[in-house]
Design a protein around this motif. Structure first.
Motif, PDB file in Angstrom:
ATOM      1  N   THR A  39      64.644  42.701   7.568  1.00 57.75           N
ATOM      2  CA  THR A  39      63.204  41.422   7.818  1.00 57.75           C
ATOM      3  C   THR A  39      61.710  40.587   6.715  1.00 57.75           C
ATOM      4  N   VAL A  40      62.077  39.172   7.654  1.00 61.92           N
ATOM      5  CA  VAL A  40      61.663  38.266   6.676  1.00 61.92           C
ATOM      6  C   VAL A  40      60.810  38.166   7.018  1.00 61.92           C
ATOM      7  N   ALA A  41      59.293  37.074   6.139  1.00 62.64           N
ATOM      8  CA  ALA A  41      58.705  36.367   6.719  1.00 62.64           C
ATOM      9  C   ALA A  41      59.232  35.089   7.861  1.00 62.64           C
ATOM     10  N   ILE A  42      58.911  34.885   8.925  1.00 56.15           N
ATOM     11  CA  ILE A  42      59.482  33.441   9.769  1.00 56.15           C
ATOM     12  C   ILE A  42      59.114  32.138   8.826  1.00 56.15           C
ATOM     13  N   PRO A  43      59.426  30.895   8.264  1.00 54.86           N
ATOM     14  CA  PRO A  43      59.213  30.083   7.402  1.00 54.86           C
ATOM     15  C   PRO A  43      58.125  29.331   8.101  1.00 54.86           C
ATOM     16  N   GLY A  44      57.420  29.526   6.938  1.00 56.38           N
ATOM     17  CA  GLY A  44      56.277  28.762   6.000  1.00 56.38           C
ATOM     18  C   GLY A  44      54.406  29.762   6.553  1.00 56.38           C
ATOM     19  N   ALA A  45      54.853  31.425   7.266  1.00 57.20           N
ATOM     20  CA  ALA A  45      54.466  31.557   7.694  1.00 57.20           C
ATOM     21  C   ALA A  45      53.320  32.325   6.781  1.00 57.20           C
ATOM     22  N   SER A  46      53.863  32.675   5.562  1.00 61.90           N
ATOM     23  CA  SER A  46      53.417  33.024   4.252  1.00 61.90           C
ATOM     24  C   SER A  46      52.197  31.964   4.017  1.00 61.90           C
ATOM     25  N   ALA A  47      52.945  30.358   3.584  1.00 62.66           N
ATOM     26  CA  ALA A  47      51.499  29.809   2.942  1.00 62.66           C
ATOM     27  C   ALA A  47      50.857  29.106   3.835  1.00 62.66           C
ATOM     28  N   PHE A  48      51.102  29.423   5.724  1.00 59.54           N
ATOM     29  CA  PHE A  48      50.065  28.606   6.069  1.00 59.54           C
ATOM     30  C   PHE A  48      48.520  29.632   6.800  1.00 59.54           C
ATOM     31  N   LEU A  49      49.285  30.943   6.701  1.00 56.45           N
ATOM     32  CA  LEU A  49      47.658  31.697   6.764  1.00 56.45           C
ATOM     33  C   LEU A  49      47.598  32.043   5.430  1.00 56.45           C
ATOM     34  N   ALA A  50      47.947  31.888   4.309  1.00 58.71           N
ATOM     35  CA  ALA A  50      46.920  31.699   2.861  1.00 58.71           C
ATOM     36  C   ALA A  50      45.729  31.035   2.899  1.00 58.71           C
ATOM     37  N   ALA A  51      46.549  29.766   3.788  1.00 59.18           N
ATOM     38  CA  ALA A  51      45.714  28.471   3.649  1.00 59.18           C
ATOM     39  C   ALA A  51      44.127  28.784   4.670  1.00 59.18           C
ATOM     40  N   LEU A  52      44.413  29.854   6.070  1.00 52.44           N
ATOM     41  CA  LEU A  52      43.223  30.329   6.689  1.00 52.44           C
ATOM     42  C   LEU A  52      42.384  30.565   6.024  1.00 52.44           C
ATOM     43  N   PRO A  53      41.265  30.708   6.697  1.00 55.99           N
ATOM     44  CA  PRO A  53      39.477  31.887   5.915  1.00 55.99           C
ATOM     45  C   PRO A  53      39.896  33.179   6.061  1.00 55.99           C
ATOM     46  N   PRO A  54      40.144  34.238   5.426  1.00 56.97           N
ATOM     47  CA  PRO A  54      40.144  35.407   6.214  1.00 56.97           C
ATOM     48  C   PRO A  54      39.852  35.861   6.703  1.00 56.97           C
ATOM     49  N   GLN A  55      38.603  35.759   7.369  1.00 55.90           N
ATOM     50  CA  GLN A  55      38.059  36.642   8.520  1.00 55.90           C
ATOM     51  C   GLN A  55      37.651  35.451   9.523  1.00 55.90           C
ATOM     52  N   ARG A  56      38.621  34.742   9.566  1.00 54.42           N
ATOM     53  CA  ARG A  56      38.915  33.937  11.071  1.00 54.42           C
ATOM     54  C   ARG A  56      39.962  33.655  11.779  1.00 54.42           C
ATOM     55  N   TRP A  57      41.276  34.941  11.116  1.00 56.41           N
ATOM     56  CA  TRP A  57      42.492  35.163  11.869  1.00 56.41           C
ATOM     57  C   TRP A  57      42.642  37.051  11.994  1.00 56.41           C
ATOM     58  N   ALA A  58      43.733  36.805  12.943  1.00 57.63           N
ATOM     59  CA  ALA A  58      44.103  38.364  12.944  1.00 57.63           C
ATOM     60  C   ALA A  58      45.900  38.626  13.350  1.00 57.63           C
ATOM     61  N   ILE A  59      46.060  40.095  13.236  1.00 57.53           N
ATOM     62  CA  ILE A  59      46.885  39.780  13.473  1.00 57.53           C
ATOM     63  C   ILE A  59      46.557  40.944  15.083  1.00 57.53           C
ATOM     64  N   VAL A  60      47.098  40.801  15.687  1.00 55.51           N
ATOM     65  CA  VAL A  60      47.399  41.410  16.789  1.00 55.51           C
ATOM     66  C   VAL A  60      48.852  41.917  17.506  1.00 55.51           C
ATOM     67  N   THR A  61      49.387  42.656  16.618  1.00 56.43           N
ATOM     68  CA  THR A  61      50.614  43.310  17.583  1.00 56.43           C
ATOM     69  C   THR A  61      50.680  44.637  18.239  1.00 56.43           C
ATOM     70  N   SER A  62      51.915  44.910  18.763  1.00 59.76           N
ATOM     71  CA  SER A  62      52.067  45.981  19.859  1.00 59.76           C
ATOM     72  C   SER A  62      52.654  47.005  18.900  1.00 59.76           C
ATOM     73  N   ALA A  63      53.046  46.672  17.746  1.00 60.36           N
ATOM     74  CA  ALA A  63      53.710  48.131  16.715  1.00 60.36           C
ATOM     75  C   ALA A  63      52.251  49.283  16.528  1.00 60.36           C
ATOM     76  N   PRO A  64      52.320  50.454  15.961  1.00 64.42           N
ATOM     77  CA  PRO A  64      51.455  50.824  15.632  1.00 64.42           C
ATOM     78  C   PRO A  64      51.466  50.589  14.067  1.00 64.42           C
ATOM     79  N   ARG A  65      49.853  51.416  13.522  1.00 62.90           N
ATOM     80  CA  ARG A  65      49.664  50.150  12.422  1.00 62.90           C
ATOM     81  C   ARG A  65      50.440  50.975  11.128  1.00 62.90           C
TER      82      ARG A  65
END
Length: 222
Positions: free
Chosen positions: A88-114
């Protein structure tokens, strides 16, 4: 210049699917579902073609024999998936992209259990956001809009003012039903997807910015 999804729009929040969108967990998921299919005398190929992007209980309900304890089977499958996150690996560039977002302005919405989502994110080296909607939080999963509507409500924004990042048909349908704009990540696609939504290979050379009105945009890195 990389393709920029919705370059002329700004958004109140970004909502990200997880598997196939932020992380590549396909090998792990395929192994677990193949084992499940074999145990139940099913064709793994058919199940692997239909299980992406939806909750495990829905896939099991679709394929298991009548009388199967769906909840128990889903719980066992989750344990199997938690025990096997190799590759299991991150999609290329995902880590830096997420790190640049304000924490309260994004969410993960997944079909996986928590529990599974947290293990997979850790395996991929990604930090969970403050807001995460999982299979445990909704009665109707994707392709119903409920998970995205709930995420928007908890972020105190309108779903129609969000950009949904997805990779699978069920998730795209859910985002459409919620009235959100869609960006389709194609990093894990083995065949071209027919969609009228913008297709983006990954997050490399993309960057989120906060404009003067406090809204989110996607731009190309210089």
């Amino acid at each position: 210049m990389p393709p920029i999804p919705h370059p002329d729009r700004s958004f109140a929040a970004f909502l990200f699917d997880m598997d196939g969108t932020l992380i590549d967990s396909i090998a792990s998921a395929n192994r677990a579902w193949t084992r499940w299919a074999v145990r139940h005398g099913q064709d793994p190929t058919a199940i692997l073609a239909t299980m992406h992007g939806v909750r495990a209980v829905e896939t099991i309900r679709r394929w298991a024999a009548p009388g199967t304890d769906v909840e128990a089977e889903a719980a066992q499958l989750t344990r199997d998936e938690i025990d096997d996150v190799a590759g299991t690996v991150a999609i290329p560039g995902a880590s830096a992209f997420l790190a640049a977002l304000p924490p309260q302005r994004w969410a993960i919405v997944t079909s996986a259990p928590r529990a599974l989502a947290l293990v997979r994110l850790a395996a991929a080296g990604l930090t969970p956001p403050p807001m995460m909607i999982t299979a445990d939080d909704v009665r109707r999963g994707k392709p119903a809009p409920d998970p995205f509507l709930l995420a928007a409500r908890r972020l105190e924004v309108a779903a129609t003012d969000c950009l949904v990042w997805e990779d699978a048909p069920a998730g795209i349908a859910a985002g459409d039903a919620a009235g959100a704009a869609i960006a389709v990540i194609s990093a894990t696609h083995h065949q071209p997807m027919e969609t009228h939504h913008p297709l983006v290979p990954n997050y490399e050379r993309l960057m989120p910015v906060v404009d003067g009105d406090g809204r989110l945009r996607v731009v190309a890195q210089s």
